[in-house]
Each structure stands twice: as structure tokens, then as C-alpha cells.
Design a protein around this motif. Structure first.
Motif, PDB file in Angstrom:
ATOM      1  N   GLU A  52       0.820  -1.205   0.000  1.00  0.00           N
ATOM      2  CA  GLU A  52       0.000   0.000   0.000  1.00  0.00           C
ATOM      3  C   GLU A  52       0.861   1.264   0.000  1.00  0.00           C
ATOM      4  OE1 GLU A  52      -2.927   0.060   3.047  1.00  0.00           O
ATOM      5  OE2 GLU A  52      -3.805  -1.876   2.479  1.00  0.00           O
ATOM      6  N   ILE A  53       0.585   2.132  -0.956  1.00  0.00           N
ATOM      7  CA  ILE A  53       1.230   3.443  -1.025  1.00  0.00           C
ATOM      8  C   ILE A  53       0.133   4.474  -1.235  1.00  0.00           C
ATOM      9  CG2 ILE A  53       2.734   4.957  -2.384  1.00  0.00           C
ATOM     10  CD1 ILE A  53       4.505   2.585  -2.958  1.00  0.00           C
ATOM     11  N   ASN A  54       0.106   5.476  -0.405  1.00  0.00           N
ATOM     12  CA  ASN A  54      -0.890   6.542  -0.536  1.00  0.00           C
ATOM     13  C   ASN A  54      -0.368   7.579  -1.530  1.00  0.00           C
ATOM     14  OD1 ASN A  54      -2.719   8.607  -0.320  1.00  0.00           O
ATOM     15  ND2 ASN A  54      -2.791   8.594   1.915  1.00  0.00           N
ATOM     16  N   PHE A  55      -0.745   7.401  -2.787  1.00  0.00           N
ATOM     17  CA  PHE A  55      -0.250   8.304  -3.823  1.00  0.00           C
ATOM     18  C   PHE A  55      -0.852   9.700  -3.684  1.00  0.00           C
ATOM     19  CE2 PHE A  55       0.726   4.205  -5.772  1.00  0.00           C
ATOM     20  CZ  PHE A  55       2.020   4.434  -6.205  1.00  0.00           C
ATOM     21  N   ASN A  56      -2.003   9.825  -3.056  1.00  0.00           N
ATOM     22  CA  ASN A  56      -2.627  11.142  -2.905  1.00  0.00           C
ATOM     23  C   ASN A  56      -1.741  12.100  -2.128  1.00  0.00           C
ATOM     24  OD1 ASN A  56      -4.956  10.440  -4.304  1.00  0.00           O
ATOM     25  ND2 ASN A  56      -5.962   9.641  -2.472  1.00  0.00           N
ATOM     26  N   GLU A  57      -1.021  11.573  -1.138  1.00  0.00           N
ATOM     27  CA  GLU A  57      -0.190  12.462  -0.323  1.00  0.00           C
ATOM     28  C   GLU A  57       1.139  12.803  -0.984  1.00  0.00           C
ATOM     29  OE1 GLU A  57       0.080  10.260   3.293  1.00  0.00           O
ATOM     30  OE2 GLU A  57       1.834   9.103   2.672  1.00  0.00           O
ATOM     31  N   LEU A  58       1.420  12.204  -2.132  1.00  0.00           N
ATOM     32  CA  LEU A  58       2.673  12.496  -2.834  1.00  0.00           C
ATOM     33  C   LEU A  58       2.545  13.670  -3.795  1.00  0.00           C
ATOM     34  CD1 LEU A  58       3.928   8.889  -3.669  1.00  0.00           C
ATOM     35  CD2 LEU A  58       4.523  10.327  -1.705  1.00  0.00           C
ATOM     36  N   GLY A  59       1.300  14.073  -4.120  1.00  0.00           N
ATOM     37  CA  GLY A  59       1.115  15.160  -5.074  1.00  0.00           C
ATOM     38  C   GLY A  59       1.661  14.784  -6.444  1.00  0.00           C
ATOM     39  N   GLY A  77       4.549  10.499  -7.511  1.00  0.00           N
ATOM     40  CA  GLY A  77       3.333  11.218  -7.835  1.00  0.00           C
ATOM     41  C   GLY A  77       3.035  11.274  -9.320  1.00  0.00           C
ATOM     42  N   SER A  78       1.991  12.016  -9.639  1.00  0.00           N
ATOM     43  CA  SER A  78       1.361  11.932 -10.954  1.00  0.00           C
ATOM     44  C   SER A  78       2.161  12.557 -12.086  1.00  0.00           C
ATOM     45  CB  SER A  78      -0.018  12.596 -10.897  1.00  0.00           C
ATOM     46  OG  SER A  78       0.102  13.949 -10.447  1.00  0.00           O
ATOM     47  N   LYS A  79       3.155  13.366 -11.790  1.00  0.00           N
ATOM     48  CA  LYS A  79       3.978  13.939 -12.865  1.00  0.00           C
ATOM     49  C   LYS A  79       5.325  13.212 -12.945  1.00  0.00           C
ATOM     50  CE  LYS A  79       2.375  18.449 -14.279  1.00  0.00           C
ATOM     51  NZ  LYS A  79       2.713  19.877 -14.431  1.00  0.00           N
ATOM     52  N   LYS A  80       6.350  13.776 -12.306  1.00  0.00           N
ATOM     53  CA  LYS A  80       7.678  13.179 -12.417  1.00  0.00           C
ATOM     54  C   LYS A  80       8.130  12.538 -11.097  1.00  0.00           C
ATOM     55  CE  LYS A  80       9.544  15.927 -16.232  1.00  0.00           C
ATOM     56  NZ  LYS A  80      10.658  16.793 -16.685  1.00  0.00           N
ATOM     57  N   GLY A  81       7.183  12.220 -10.231  1.00  0.00           N
ATOM     58  CA  GLY A  81       7.556  11.698  -8.915  1.00  0.00           C
ATOM     59  C   GLY A  81       8.454  10.476  -8.971  1.00  0.00           C
ATOM     60  N   THR A  82       8.117   9.503  -9.818  1.00  0.00           N
ATOM     61  CA  THR A  82       8.925   8.276  -9.893  1.00  0.00           C
ATOM     62  C   THR A  82      10.315   8.566 -10.441  1.00  0.00           C
ATOM     63  OG1 THR A  82       6.937   6.927 -10.164  1.00  0.00           O
ATOM     64  CG2 THR A  82       9.030   5.950 -10.863  1.00  0.00           C
ATOM     65  N   LEU A  83      10.396   9.424 -11.453  1.00  0.00           N
ATOM     66  CA  LEU A  83      11.706   9.803 -12.007  1.00  0.00           C
ATOM     67  C   LEU A  83      12.552  10.500 -10.943  1.00  0.00           C
ATOM     68  CD1 LEU A  83      13.605  10.063 -14.452  1.00  0.00           C
ATOM     69  CD2 LEU A  83      12.395  12.169 -15.065  1.00  0.00           C
ATOM     70  N   TYR A  84      11.941  11.420 -10.197  1.00  0.00           N
ATOM     71  CA  TYR A  84      12.672  12.096  -9.129  1.00  0.00           C
ATOM     72  C   TYR A  84      13.114  11.099  -8.058  1.00  0.00           C
ATOM     73  CZ  TYR A  84      10.943  16.520 -11.105  1.00  0.00           C
ATOM     74  OH  TYR A  84      10.651  17.583 -11.921  1.00  0.00           O
ATOM     75  N   GLY A  85      12.280  10.102  -7.796  1.00  0.00           N
ATOM     76  CA  GLY A  85      12.652   9.071  -6.831  1.00  0.00           C
ATOM     77  C   GLY A  85      13.862   8.282  -7.276  1.00  0.00           C
ATOM     78  N   VAL A  86      13.934   7.974  -8.578  1.00  0.00           N
ATOM     79  CA  VAL A  86      15.088   7.246  -9.104  1.00  0.00           C
ATOM     80  C   VAL A  86      16.361   8.068  -8.948  1.00  0.00           C
ATOM     81  CG1 VAL A  86      16.175   6.486 -11.265  1.00  0.00           C
ATOM     82  CG2 VAL A  86      13.860   5.724 -10.686  1.00  0.00           C
ATOM     83  N   TYR A  87      16.301   9.351  -9.297  1.00  0.00           N
ATOM     84  CA  TYR A  87      17.499  10.175  -9.157  1.00  0.00           C
ATOM     85  C   TYR A  87      17.916  10.309  -7.693  1.00  0.00           C
ATOM     86  CZ  TYR A  87      17.674  11.604 -14.064  1.00  0.00           C
ATOM     87  OH  TYR A  87      17.807  11.615 -15.433  1.00  0.00           O
ATOM     88  N   THR A  88      16.944  10.408  -6.799  1.00  0.00           N
ATOM     89  CA  THR A  88      17.286  10.479  -5.370  1.00  0.00           C
ATOM     90  C   THR A  88      17.905   9.168  -4.893  1.00  0.00           C
ATOM     91  OG1 THR A  88      15.595  12.125  -4.869  1.00  0.00           O
ATOM     92  CG2 THR A  88      16.308  10.738  -3.048  1.00  0.00           C
ATOM     93  N   GLU A 121       9.493  11.451   0.373  1.00  0.00           N
ATOM     94  CA  GLU A 121       9.841  12.854   0.171  1.00  0.00           C
ATOM     95  C   GLU A 121       8.737  13.545  -0.623  1.00  0.00           C
ATOM     96  OE1 GLU A 121      13.767  13.712  -1.212  1.00  0.00           O
ATOM     97  OE2 GLU A 121      14.700  12.111  -0.025  1.00  0.00           O
ATOM     98  N   VAL A 122       8.250  14.657  -0.083  1.00  0.00           N
ATOM     99  CA  VAL A 122       7.254  15.486  -0.762  1.00  0.00           C
ATOM    100  C   VAL A 122       7.737  16.934  -0.657  1.00  0.00           C
ATOM    101  CG1 VAL A 122       4.851  16.231  -0.851  1.00  0.00           C
ATOM    102  CG2 VAL A 122       5.401  13.899  -0.130  1.00  0.00           C
ATOM    103  N   PRO A 123       7.934  17.624  -1.771  1.00  0.00           N
ATOM    104  CA  PRO A 123       8.498  18.973  -1.696  1.00  0.00           C
ATOM    105  C   PRO A 123       7.516  19.983  -1.116  1.00  0.00           C
ATOM    106  CG  PRO A 123       7.810  18.497  -3.936  1.00  0.00           C
ATOM    107  CD  PRO A 123       7.635  17.226  -3.159  1.00  0.00           C
ATOM    108  N   ALA A 124       8.029  20.842  -0.236  1.00  0.00           N
ATOM    109  CA  ALA A 124       7.198  21.925   0.297  1.00  0.00           C
ATOM    110  C   ALA A 124       6.944  22.982  -0.773  1.00  0.00           C
ATOM    111  CB  ALA A 124       7.886  22.554   1.510  1.00  0.00           C
ATOM    112  N   ILE A 125       7.924  23.174  -1.647  1.00  0.00           N
ATOM    113  CA  ILE A 125       7.805  24.138  -2.749  1.00  0.00           C
ATOM    114  C   ILE A 125       7.460  23.344  -4.006  1.00  0.00           C
ATOM    115  CG2 ILE A 125       9.011  25.898  -4.098  1.00  0.00           C
ATOM    116  CD1 ILE A 125      10.797  26.330  -1.606  1.00  0.00           C
ATOM    117  N   LYS A 126       6.260  23.547  -4.496  1.00  0.00           N
ATOM    118  CA  LYS A 126       5.754  22.687  -5.571  1.00  0.00           C
ATOM    119  C   LYS A 126       6.266  23.096  -6.949  1.00  0.00           C
ATOM    120  CE  LYS A 126       1.573  21.336  -3.069  1.00  0.00           C
ATOM    121  NZ  LYS A 126       2.041  21.872  -1.787  1.00  0.00           N
TER     122      LYS A 126
END
Length: 499
Positions: A52-59, A77-88, A121-126
Motif C-alpha cells: 500500500e502506497i498513498n499516492f494522494n499524499e505524494l502530489g 506522484g502523478s507527474k515526475k515523482g517516480t523519475l525524481y525518486g530514481v534520481y534520489t 519525500e514530498v516537496p514543500a515548494i511545488k
């Protein structure tokens, strides 16, 4: 598409690190799957495995990096969240770095091993964008989670600041309808619009609708003052501004009416110079974005800690806007505008200023550097700012050291001394650091003759320890150029004798 890109990036970097070529398998071809797998994205495998992953809270851009038994999961998240996760994942857990376009560290390992991970990780600055040419590279922008594209363009924006003349062009309207423009000292001039003239509103809406038809994908549209202070002082505009305690009164009154016509778009306007102070009673519509500018501020002290009148007024304005606006982007300045390659010791205020903005509801940042090649510490500033835009609570000191030692090699230690000693000098002087300063203005603060001698010594040492590497030596010499520029600028005022 971002998840497919994430798979390519991870596959490529794992190959470079370990020479192991892992296959990329789409979920509909994976059969029963395997207990040994890396799962990327919002993937049906997660449901089948009961993960279970709550994608809603990832933006749009947030992500999870987690392990489950023998699996690694990177899902965002719905845009580049997975790509950003890979780079992190590559940077945080495998030691990869990208210091600048074309400057990457990919460690070589025979065995890649990670422990138990549960990293969210969820950015405060979107919305995070840096106006530095060094960031205008798609891999760099994605690696550092920036919102602009490979050319530094902001695809979410249809119009970007100072748009009054674009929306109601003086070359078309001024001759026959001077009343559409600002009244100053008893005469109409085409500097700003007369915002209480109903025809101006009609024309603005009409021309904005045409622009939107040409670029329907853009969400943000700027309806904002031109870059001068000659706003309209006709009887109606003055009455509105007086009632609201600021020229932002007529601006918000006008922009709200535009926003009402475009409920599915965001209408942005500037809180800049004469319009920076928030109105007393008017409230921006929910689909109005406030672009708040920090152009007047000193850069030697964090905004929220400075006690001069200008800083106190700005802090008050930020807090006042945060109480009434749902969407605020800050246009900040991180380089000395009047001398783009001049030494400018403001690195220590980058983090506290970002934290101040986040604490006051700012969710978007535009950090203006240099749109041309270079600028003082262009690579260092871009690296630090991008990390802090993503996480304003990150360790700024560690980020700087990581960059300096990675980018300048053994010379990084001496460049850190240079940064620290210049910072201490500007703080010791207790004189404001302005984006409109110069090496001559700094000749009595952080660029005095004895300090310049000391900085010269530090760069001599930095060059000496990297002399065997042509690449590192060139980088150190580029970092030295602002100091050389300062020496030459000061020499213009000193025609004979020393210096």
C-alpha cells in the motif's frame, strides 16, 4: 512517459555502476513476476503484492523509496515523482552526483547493496525553477527536480510578467484612446494601464482569450504591471488605491475580474515595487496567483532577521499576502544584477530565506540568476539552490562542501575558506549587500585591499593543489574570475601607484 524514463535512467546507471544489465519489463508482460525485482511507478504489481502506497499524499512530484522483502520499490506522484525518486535513490543511496551538465560522478561497484529503506519525500515548494543557464539541460533539470525544461522555459506559463503592454498594446490603442493608460501629472502616458476603465478590462479579456486559444495547455497567465513605477493616478484609480491603502488595490480589483472569466486558468499578477503592499480589504480570487518580488532587499542578512526599515516592510508584506492569497510565487534574486560576475557573498542567506517563504505559505519559487553563460559561482549556486528548493530543511553546509570537494577536487577546501572569509567580512562590516552593488562599493567591506590579497593567496593555493588536472585547474580558474574582475574594476579608480 516519466515512469518509462525513470526505468531507462535506473537501468543505465546500474549498468554504469556495476556492469549489470537489468531488463526492463512492463507489468503486462511480467507474468507472475519475481521475488527479486525493482518496481517502478504506480504499478499493478503493488496491488497484486498488497503493498500500500498513498499516492494522494505524494502530489505531483513526491515519491516513496522503500524495500519490501527482497524487492525495491520507487513510486511517485502523478507527474515526475517516480523519475525524481530514481534520481534520489542514485544520489542518496548509491553515491552518484551531477554537479553540472556533463559533470557527473558514477561510482564503480562490483556489488550494489542497500539496507531496509522507507523514505518518503514530498516537496514543500511545488514549483521550483532557477534562472541560471547552467541549469538549462534536461538531465540536470530532472536530476535536481526543477520545473523548467531544457531551455529554461516554463511550459506551465502562457504569459510571464510585465504583460500590460502586451495585452493592451499602446502602439494600437494609445493614439485614439489615451484614456486607456496611466494619468500622471495631468496627462496620459503609456506606462501602465488605467485599471478602472471598463474598456481596458474588455480588451484585456479579449486578447487574453486569443492567447489562451494559441496555447491551451498553459495554466498560468500573467496579467501584470509593466516594469516602471508610473501607475495610473486618475480619480477612480486613486480612490480605489486610497481605500485599499496601496496601489495593489486597483491591481487586485482588475485582476479578479479577469480571473472570473477564466475559472479553469490561474491568473498571475505582480506584487512588485509600488504594488507590493497587500490591499486592506480586497482578496485575490482563488485562481489568482500573487508573484511577490524581493528586489529591494539586502542580501547579507536573512530577510526575517534584518531590522532595517526595508526588510521589516518586506517581511510584513509577505505575511500580509500569505493571509489573503492561496497561491504565491516568489521572484527572488541570487546574484548581483549590476555586476553578474562580481563576488557576491550571499550563500549563507539562501536557506533561511527559503525557509521564511515556506513558513508563510509560499509554494512556488523563481530564483533569478544569470541567463547568460557563467556568473559568480553559477554551478555552486544552482546546485545549492536546487537542493534547498526541494528540501529547505536540508543541511546547506553539507551540500556546499559536497559540491566544492566534488567539483573542484582538492581545491575545494581553499575555495570554502574563500567563501567563509568573504561572508565573515560582509557580516563584520554590517553594511547592506545589494543586488545593485559593485566591487567599488565593496572596497570598504568584503573587497578591501588586504582581503583581496588574502583571497588571491587562497586561489593560488587552490590552483597549486589541482595543477596536475587540466579539468580541475580550469574550474578553479573560472571560480577565480570574479575576484580578477573585482581587482580590475577597482583599478579603474586608481590610475597610478599600487593596485
Amino acid at each position: 512517459s516519466a515512469e518509462l524514463k525513470a526505468a531507462e535512467v535506473l537501468q543505465d546507471h546500474l549498468l554504469q555502476i556495476s556492469e549489470a544489465a537489468l531488463p526492463v519489463i512492463s507489468v503486462n508482460k511480467s507474468g507472475k513476476g519475481s521475488p527479486y525485482e525493482i518496481i517502478l511507478g504506480q504499478n499493478e504489481r503493488l496491488d497484486k503484492l498488497g503493498i500500500e502506497i498513498n499516492f494522494n499524499e505524494l502530489g505531483e512530484d513526491g515519491f516513496f523509496i522503500k524495500t519490501d522483502s527482497l524487492r525495491l520499490i520507487i513510486a511517485g506522484g502523478s507527474k515526475k515523482g517516480t523519475l525524481y525518486g530514481v534520481y534520489t535513490f542514485l544520489e542518496k543511496y548509491l553515491g552518484c552526483r551531477m554537479y553540472a551538465p556533463g559533470v557527473k560522478i558514477i561510482p564503480q561497484k562490483e556489488r550494489i547493496e542497500v539496507g531496509i529503506l522507507n523514505d518518503k519525500e514530498v516537496p514543500a515548494i511545488k514549483y521550483r525553477t532557477i534562472h541560471y543557464k547552467v541549469t538549462w539541460d534536461q538531465e540536470y533539470a530532472d536530476w535536481h527536480k526543477l520545473s523548467h525544461d531544457a531551455d529554461g522555459e516554463r511550459s506551465a506559463w502562457g504569459l510571464w510578467v510585465h504583460t500590460f503592454n502586451h495585452l493592451v498594446p499602446p502602439e494600437i490603442y494609445f493614439k485614439e484612446h489615451p484614456e486607456y493608460y496611466a494619468l500622471r501629472d495631468g496627462r496620459r502616458i503609456p506606462t501602465q494601464l488605467c485599471l478602472t476603465n471598463p474598456e481596458v478590462l474588455k480588451i484585456t479579456i479579449q486578447n487574453l482569450r486569443k492567447d489562451m486559444a494559441r496555447n491551451p495547455e498553459a495554466l498560468y497567465w500573467s496579467v501584470s504591471q509593466n516594469d516602471n513605477r508610473n501607475y495610473c493616478m486618475c480619480e477612480n484609480c486613486q480612490a480605489l488605491d486610497k481605500k485599499e491603502g496601496s496601489p495593489s488595490g486597483s491591481i487586485i480589483w482588475f485582476v479578479n475580474q479577469v480571473a472570473d472569466q477564466f475559472p479553469d486558468k490561474v491568473i498571475s499578477t505582480l506584487a512588485y515595487e509600488y504594488g507590493r503592499k497587500a490591499p486592506l480589504t480586497l482578496r485575490p480570487r482563488d485562481n489568482v496567483n500573487i508573484m511577490l518580488c524581493s528586489i529591494e532587499m539586502r542580501r547579507d542578512r536573512p530577510f526575517a532577521e534584518a531590522t532595517d526599515e526595508t526588510s521589516l516592510a518586506f517581511v510584513r508584506d509577505v505575511r500580509d499576502w500569505s493571509k489573503i492569497a492561496k497561491d504565491i510565487i516568489v521572484w527572488d534574486y541570487v546574484i548581483q544584477f549590476s555586476n553578474l560576475i562580481s563576488p557576491f557573498p550571499n550563500l549563507h542567506v539562501l536557506q533561511p530565506n527559503l525557509k521564511f517563504f515556506v513558513e508563510n505559505g509560499v509554494t512556488a519559487m523563481f530564483e533569478q540568476g544569470n541567463r547568460e553563460v557563467g556568473g559568480e559561482f553559477a554551478e555552486l549556486r544552482s546546485y545549492m539552490i536546487s537542493k534547498l528548493l526541494w528540501d529547505p530543511e536540508a543541511d546547506a553546509d553539507a551540500i556546499m562542501n559536497d559540491f566544492l570537494n566534488g567539483y573542484y577536487g582538492a581545491g575545494g577546501k581553499f575555495i570554502r575558506y574563500y567563501v567563509d572569509e568573504m561572508r565573515e567580512a560582509v557580516l563584520r562590516s554590517d553594511r547592506p549587500l545589494s543586488i545593485f552593488g559593485s566591487p567599488n562599493a565593496a572596497s570598504v567591506t568584503y573587497l578591501t585591499p588586504p582581503l583581496i590579497d588574502r583571497y588571491t593567496e587562497l586561489f593560488n593555493q587552490a590552483e597549486s593543489v589541482v595543477a596536475d588536472s587540466a579539468v580541475l585547474l580550469e574550474r578553479v580558474r573560472i571560480a577565480r574570475l570574479p575576484l580578477n574582475f573585482a581587482i580590475l574594476e577597482q583599478a579603474k579608480k586608481n590610475f597610478t601607484g599600487d593596485r
